[in-house]
Design an enzyme around this catalytic site. Structure first.
Site, PDB file in Angstrom:
ATOM      1  N   ILE A   1       0.824  -1.206   0.000  1.00 59.00           N
ATOM      2  CA  ILE A   1       0.000   0.000   0.000  1.00 59.00           C
ATOM      3  C   ILE A   1       0.862   1.261   0.000  1.00 59.00           C
ATOM      4  CG2 ILE A   1      -0.289   0.138   2.508  1.00 59.00           C
ATOM      5  CD1 ILE A   1      -2.865   0.975  -0.304  1.00 59.00           C
TER       6      ILE A   1
ATOM      7  N   GLU B   1      -6.961  -2.266   5.502  1.00 58.55           N
ATOM      8  CA  GLU B   1      -6.951  -2.856   6.835  1.00 58.55           C
ATOM      9  C   GLU B   1      -5.742  -3.771   6.994  1.00 58.55           C
ATOM     10  OE1 GLU B   1      -7.265  -6.207   6.010  1.00 58.55           O
ATOM     11  OE2 GLU B   1      -7.839  -5.483   4.037  1.00 58.55           O
TER      12      GLU B   1
ATOM     13  N   GLY C   1      -5.414  -7.235   0.561  1.00 62.82           N
ATOM     14  CA  GLY C   1      -5.966  -6.279   1.522  1.00 62.82           C
ATOM     15  C   GLY C   1      -5.126  -5.015   1.546  1.00 62.82           C
ATOM     16  N   GLU C   2      -5.121  -4.319   2.666  1.00 63.41           N
ATOM     17  CA  GLU C   2      -4.381  -3.068   2.874  1.00 63.41           C
ATOM     18  C   GLU C   2      -4.960  -1.894   2.084  1.00 63.41           C
ATOM     19  OE1 GLU C   2      -0.245  -3.554   1.861  1.00 63.41           O
ATOM     20  OE2 GLU C   2      -0.003  -5.356   3.079  1.00 63.41           O
ATOM     21  N   GLY C   3      -5.972  -2.130   1.245  1.00 65.72           N
ATOM     22  CA  GLY C   3      -6.430  -1.115   0.303  1.00 65.72           C
ATOM     23  C   GLY C   3      -5.710  -1.195  -1.021  1.00 65.72           C
TER      24      GLY C   3
END
Length: 348
Positions: free
Chosen positions: A96, A172, A314-316
């Site tokens: 990210i 997240e 994830g992580e955006g």
């Protein structure tokens, strides 16, 4: 719920959408020939209320929290990896970080429930509690903690909006959060656990059945509501999921488009929808995760993804990778010539 009940999300600006549709059709191309880009810029116009919407600069918030359910052995990684990955975010070494830099986003890392204390001037410390409890054995958190986590998310998004961001991406970090999201989705959708549960961060096939049984038994014990978001979060939820839901509500309240990441973020979108149904009007699904539950969440939200790249980090990260597509839609509208200005004969 008093603070949450006061949230007002405006209706989409359909009139501006009609104007932009006509303008898009006047650009020097056959109608519909730029496909989804045309749909996206009309959606953005309705969301923002602007005939020439902007999505830059984007803002990214990564909420980090731990999950007590990891004690049941449902994840490929130990709980301390949450803390270690937050350190990686703060040091600029995660996916990210790379993708947010590429799209010139403002990136905030928020500790909303990591199991240990973290001291870093670049970390936003809004810890509601030290991880959720193990929802196989007890409720994940109290109702007041669920509300507090939603409010933390709302406030963090509002700060970025006040600072001028034009699009919100939420990420997240929380080992065990695919288990939590699968449990939430099962409770809300009524679907069989077997159709929802995937490998998460990479568990072996034989462990998937074990993970499914843990979720199934936990749901029998906790009996979460499928209509009350606070009951749902307090019994089987995650602090970062609650935070993302609150942030989505803030964005929609301010007519800011929400570029939704994968399975965990989309599950937060379901929770936000339970609080205020109009929030989904402001969501654009960035990508399709390979997590099997994501397709079901997208159906419940009524969304289709921009990208399908086989991602599940994830992580955006998936939303950040999709962001340049929104930029392309915006510049198409802003900078392309019309048939009239270019003095090109239209087909009519």
């Amino acid at each position: 719920m008093s603070a949450l009940q006061s949230i007002h999300i405006p209706k989409l600006d359909e009139e501006t959408g009609v104007l932009v549709q006509k303008y898009v059709d006047s650009l020097t191309k056959p109608p519909g020939s730029l496909g989804r880009l045309e749909e996206l810029v009309i959606e953005l116009a309705k969301m923002t209320g602007h005939a020439f919407p902007e999505v830059s600069p984007p803002g990214i918030i990564v909420f980090a929290a731990d999950h007590g359910i990891t004690a049941e052995g449902v994840s490929a990684f130990p709980q301390e990896v949450t803390y270690q990955m937050v350190r990686n975010f703060l040091n600029g070494g995660a996916a990210i970080n790379v993708f947010s830099k590429a799209i010139r986003a403002r990136l905030n890392i928020v500790d909303i429930g990591v199991a240990v204390d973290m001291d870093d001037e670049n970390l936003i410390n809004k810890k509601v509690r030290y991880a959720t409890a193990n929802f196989y054995e007890e409720n994940a958190m109290s109702p007041s903690e669920a509300i507090q986590a939603i409010e933390v998310g709302y406030e963090q998004a509002q700060k970025l909006i006040d600072d001028g961001i034009k699009c919100l991406i939420l990420g997240e970090m929380g080992i065990g959060n695919t288990t939590t999201s699968s449990a939430i989705l099962a409770a809300v959708s009524g679907k069989n656990i077997e159709s929802l549960v995937g490998t998460g961060t990479g568990i072996e096939d034989e462990k998937i059945q074990f993970k499914q049984q843990v979720i199934k038994r936990a749901l029998e014990k906790r009996k979460p509501s499928n209509t009350d978001p606070i009951d749902l979060l307090s019994k089987i939820g995650g602090l970062e999921i609650a935070g993302m839901a609150g942030a989505m509500l803030a964005a929609a309240s301010n007519r800011i488009p929400i570029l939704v990441d994968g399975f965990i973020a989309a599950t937060a979108g379901l929770v936000a929808q339970m609080i205020s149904s109009q929030v989904t009007d402001y969501m654009i699904m960035g990508h399709r995760s390979v997590e099997p539950g994501h397709a079901i969440v997208m159906d419940l939200l009524g969304k289709k993804p921009i990208l399908d790249l086989g991602m599940r980090l994830g992580e955006g990260s998936g939303a950040a990778v999709a962001f340049p597509i929104l930029q392309s839609a915006v510049v198409m509208l802003k900078e392309m010539a019309t048939f009239e200005t270019a003095q090109i004969s239209n087909r009519d």
